[in-house]
Write an enzyme that holds these catalytic residues in place. Sequence first.
Site, PDB file in Angstrom:
ATOM      1  N   ARG A  27     -13.713   0.422  -5.216  1.00 16.70           N
ATOM      2  CA  ARG A  27     -13.401  -1.014  -5.136  1.00 16.70           C
ATOM      3  C   ARG A  27     -14.604  -1.866  -5.512  1.00 16.70           C
ATOM      4  O   ARG A  27     -14.459  -2.850  -6.246  1.00 16.70           O
ATOM      5  CB  ARG A  27     -12.904  -1.394  -3.747  1.00 16.70           C
ATOM      6  CG  ARG A  27     -11.528  -0.843  -3.425  1.00 16.70           C
ATOM      7  CD  ARG A  27     -11.116  -1.163  -2.018  1.00 16.70           C
ATOM      8  NE  ARG A  27     -12.125  -0.620  -1.103  1.00 16.70           N
ATOM      9  CZ  ARG A  27     -12.381  -1.084   0.106  1.00 16.70           C
ATOM     10  NH1 ARG A  27     -11.716  -2.102   0.583  1.00 16.70           N
ATOM     11  NH2 ARG A  27     -13.293  -0.523   0.866  1.00 16.70           N
ATOM     12  N   ASN A  45      -7.686  -1.152  -1.106  1.00 15.64           N
ATOM     13  CA  ASN A  45      -7.181   0.183  -0.806  1.00 15.64           C
ATOM     14  C   ASN A  45      -5.762   0.055  -0.290  1.00 15.64           C
ATOM     15  O   ASN A  45      -5.406  -0.940   0.352  1.00 15.64           O
ATOM     16  CB  ASN A  45      -8.029   0.865   0.277  1.00 15.64           C
ATOM     17  CG  ASN A  45      -9.343   1.389  -0.249  1.00 15.64           C
ATOM     18  OD1 ASN A  45      -9.529   1.562  -1.442  1.00 15.64           O
ATOM     19  ND2 ASN A  45     -10.271   1.646   0.654  1.00 15.64           N
TER      20      ASN A  45
END
Length: 102
Positions: A27, A45
């Site tokens: 990320r 996520n």
Amino acid sequence: MDPQDENGAIEHCLVRVRGVVQGVGFRDGCMRRARALGIAGWVRNRRDGSVEALLQGSPQQVAQMCDWLRHGVPGARVDALEQTAVPAPSPPLEGFDVLPTA
């Protein structure tokens, strides 16, 4: 990089990345790459172990970002990438952020 191409076209794409993409800095790497490309949107996520991103940019920017997502960061293993065109959010997205898990 300007989020519009010479024709002013803006794409909105929801991307799901599956594989070993959590716990490896995916990320944060995604956020850095998107910001460098001038992409607006977010990444987060998912509880199923995948990573999801909403991308807003020119067709070229979105294509470059999806190319990066196919490989990600060292330590990641991307098994599948699903892209879905989505309607433009209102108001338009600004910046690129990491969101909490969904």
